[in-house]
Motif scaffolding. Sequence first.
Motif, PDB file in Angstrom:
ATOM      1  N   GLU A 179      34.493 -56.125 -17.743  1.00  0.00           N
ATOM      2  CA  GLU A 179      35.585 -56.038 -18.718  1.00  0.00           C
ATOM      3  C   GLU A 179      35.097 -56.360 -20.120  1.00  0.00           C
ATOM      4  O   GLU A 179      35.434 -55.685 -21.087  1.00  0.00           O
ATOM      5  CB  GLU A 179      36.681 -57.029 -18.351  1.00  0.00           C
ATOM      6  N   LYS A 181      32.882 -53.532 -21.456  1.00  0.00           N
ATOM      7  CA  LYS A 181      33.621 -52.303 -21.796  1.00  0.00           C
ATOM      8  C   LYS A 181      34.365 -52.474 -23.118  1.00  0.00           C
ATOM      9  O   LYS A 181      34.447 -51.537 -23.920  1.00  0.00           O
ATOM     10  CB  LYS A 181      34.577 -51.934 -20.667  1.00  0.00           C
ATOM     11  N   ALA A 182      34.885 -53.677 -23.352  1.00  0.00           N
ATOM     12  CA  ALA A 182      35.526 -53.933 -24.645  1.00  0.00           C
ATOM     13  C   ALA A 182      34.490 -53.832 -25.760  1.00  0.00           C
ATOM     14  O   ALA A 182      34.762 -53.314 -26.849  1.00  0.00           O
ATOM     15  CB  ALA A 182      36.177 -55.310 -24.646  1.00  0.00           C
ATOM     16  N   LEU A 239      33.773 -50.324 -26.702  1.00  0.00           N
ATOM     17  CA  LEU A 239      34.799 -49.794 -27.605  1.00  0.00           C
ATOM     18  C   LEU A 239      34.532 -50.233 -29.048  1.00  0.00           C
ATOM     19  O   LEU A 239      34.774 -49.495 -29.990  1.00  0.00           O
ATOM     20  CB  LEU A 239      36.189 -50.277 -27.180  1.00  0.00           C
ATOM     21  N   MET A 240      34.043 -51.470 -29.201  1.00  0.00           N
ATOM     22  CA  MET A 240      33.751 -51.960 -30.551  1.00  0.00           C
ATOM     23  C   MET A 240      32.615 -51.171 -31.193  1.00  0.00           C
ATOM     24  O   MET A 240      32.616 -50.905 -32.389  1.00  0.00           O
ATOM     25  CB  MET A 240      33.361 -53.443 -30.510  1.00  0.00           C
ATOM     26  N   GLU A 278      31.932 -48.144 -30.912  1.00  0.00           N
ATOM     27  CA  GLU A 278      32.378 -46.830 -31.389  1.00  0.00           C
ATOM     28  C   GLU A 278      33.722 -46.923 -32.094  1.00  0.00           C
ATOM     29  O   GLU A 278      34.457 -45.940 -32.150  1.00  0.00           O
ATOM     30  CB  GLU A 278      32.514 -45.867 -30.197  1.00  0.00           C
ATOM     31  N   ASP A 279      34.031 -48.101 -32.593  1.00  0.00           N
ATOM     32  CA  ASP A 279      35.336 -48.299 -33.223  1.00  0.00           C
ATOM     33  C   ASP A 279      35.525 -47.332 -34.399  1.00  0.00           C
ATOM     34  O   ASP A 279      34.644 -47.200 -35.253  1.00  0.00           O
ATOM     35  CB  ASP A 279      35.440 -49.736 -33.723  1.00  0.00           C
ATOM     36  N   PRO A 280      36.679 -46.642 -34.454  1.00  0.00           N
ATOM     37  CA  PRO A 280      36.873 -45.679 -35.548  1.00  0.00           C
ATOM     38  C   PRO A 280      36.788 -46.324 -36.935  1.00  0.00           C
ATOM     39  O   PRO A 280      36.317 -45.685 -37.878  1.00  0.00           O
ATOM     40  CB  PRO A 280      38.269 -45.111 -35.287  1.00  0.00           C
ATOM     41  N   GLY A 281      37.209 -47.583 -37.049  1.00  0.00           N
ATOM     42  CA  GLY A 281      37.099 -48.260 -38.342  1.00  0.00           C
ATOM     43  C   GLY A 281      35.644 -48.409 -38.769  1.00  0.00           C
ATOM     44  O   GLY A 281      35.281 -48.186 -39.936  1.00  0.00           O
ATOM     45  N   ARG A 310      34.578 -64.109 -30.988  1.00  0.00           N
ATOM     46  CA  ARG A 310      34.295 -62.679 -30.799  1.00  0.00           C
ATOM     47  C   ARG A 310      33.399 -62.151 -31.917  1.00  0.00           C
ATOM     48  O   ARG A 310      32.768 -61.128 -31.785  1.00  0.00           O
ATOM     49  CB  ARG A 310      35.577 -61.852 -30.741  1.00  0.00           C
ATOM     50  N   LEU A 351      30.144 -59.084 -32.305  1.00  0.00           N
ATOM     51  CA  LEU A 351      29.873 -58.008 -33.268  1.00  0.00           C
ATOM     52  C   LEU A 351      28.453 -58.093 -33.804  1.00  0.00           C
ATOM     53  O   LEU A 351      27.802 -57.078 -34.034  1.00  0.00           O
ATOM     54  CB  LEU A 351      30.873 -58.077 -34.427  1.00  0.00           C
TER      55      LEU A 351
END
Lengths: 86, 555
Positions: free
Chosen positions: B68, B71-72, B75-76, B78-81, B121, B125
């Motif tokens: 989990e 996977k999160a 997502l980070m 490839e984050d659109p922001g 978190r 990053l």
Amino acid sequence: MGERKVTVAAEVGLHARPAATFVQRAKQAPMEITVAKPNGEGPVNGKSILAVMALDVRQGETVVISAEGEGSEEVLDELAAIAAAP
Amino acid sequence: MNLRGVGVSPGVGHGPSYVLSVSVPEPPEGAAYAGEAEQEKERAMTALTQVAGELEARGNRAGGEAEEILKAQALMAEDPGVVVKVRSLIDRGLAAPRAVFEAFTKYRDVLAGSGGYLGERAADLNDIRDRVIAVLYGQAMPALPASPAEPYVLVARDLAPADTALLSRAQVAAFVTEEGGPTSHTAILARAMGVPAVVACPGAIGIPHGVRVMVDGTSGEVSVEPAQAHVAEAVGVASARQAALSAARGPGRTADGQPVPLYANVGSPADLDAALAAEAEGVGLYRTEFLYLDRTRPPSPEEQRRAYRQALEAFPGGKICVRTLDSGADKPLAFLPVPAEPNPALGERGLRLFRRYPEVMAAQLDALAAVAEEGLQVMAPMVATTQDAAWFVRACRDRGLPSAGVMIEIPAAALRARDLLAHADFVSVGTNDLSQYAFAADRQLGAVSALQDPWQPALLDLVAMTAQAATRAGKPCAVCGEAAADPVMACVLAGLGVGSLSMAPSSLAAVRAGLAAHSLDQCRTAARAAQAQPTAADARAAARAHLPGLARLGL
């Protein structure tokens, strides 16, 4: 524009697993998805896990999820269910 | 050499050190690229996608909690922001590695600024950023030895889930990190793996590669090149203690059957699981600050009710003692402004703040009254006088709350416990603040920390005085400070007449075993012996001398 107002039930709020599940689903949708707090914070991009996390939605807080276009009602229902899941 | 950090996963582990030093250099400021912007963007996007794919793949292999988390993180990556930011930085002339660095740093700063869970978190990053930059530089990320001859002690500045997800107990004897906190991934995964871990350990990355290291995930102690005898002893003690502690079960009581209920201190609903797992008989201190911190407005009544109900439901029929909001100038809340104070510890804290903001107290007590059932107790912090106690208890009675008490944290309250108990249904001693105020020694100040010792005879006197007043009034006296977590002190507190103890869930097993090994008479004798001593060290030694069962338990 379609909207769903839901109270986040998960203990961790809209973070960690609930946030990831939410964003994964949102990313599959063709249209734009936004998430906002009723107090005016946001709206942020519902396909951005970083933006959703930074919105810092805690357990018991309400969010407004919005989307527009064909199929948006269905997407909104699914996203609302994810956000409201305990 | 000995280091000390915060033990977050219990047990003793030892082995050769493996120091993981990932150093991805910061791409130089203003670094530009030679070719076309579109190509540079393509390069950056490929690297982001590759890292996301790797994180996801590792997650799939790891399974469980790590899956989990990873996977999160995918997502980070490839984050659109992030993608938009990287593209626009490249358009402005920055090379891909620098653009990636700046884009992630921007988001990291946003998260770090929030502190707490989100702050931790931020480290995720940094790790994702470094992985992307390493891909762009064609640099390989270090891989951990997969099948070492002996499990190693993994040492790092901080560990990313991508590093730890695929590890097993066959590889790793213990974790030590320089940074991180109790909710960092290292802590979570170490507990899930059952491997000892110490985080927030200054000097950890100075440990040389390959030397023997012993890690005590209970005390937070890290010994570099410990003597062999010391290792054997520590491992022996740890396993004996584990065996003894797991043998003591059920409700808290002395050897002769005097009940001393053992409760858990809980800081948020998330702690309830740990309290249940440690077989707490209820919650002796439910801190409610988590409902109010990092907020711009007070929590809604529904949110409060839900949090209180959660605790009551976790312990059906058990006691839940809720402490009303304990805030003040040292931990200010945005919606409860207090003028700057030269001495916040002596200022408008706890119940005093409710005098300024009675509507916040009213809302909290209303929410509690709405969910009240028999086991619910409510108590106020920072009560100094009989008037304070009477005011708070009246507010609780007006709402029909079944049990209203006060904390004894101020020496004046301990001295006049009898008068306070004329109003309150019970008292609960907060030993940390009681020490701070009895010895005029700031809790936050290392230089006066010796005065923060619960064995100080003057503190024992104040607790004894409170317990006696409660006994005479026929009302309960509890202790919910750090002191209750020490098995020796727990016996002494029972001997002084304290009726129940509340502590961090991780301390319950040792206290339960310590109490079960002694009769109430032994506890009383130990308490008298401790009170008769002139210094804290003498008091502790005297108490121990009368509690022979502790040594047998390895406590």
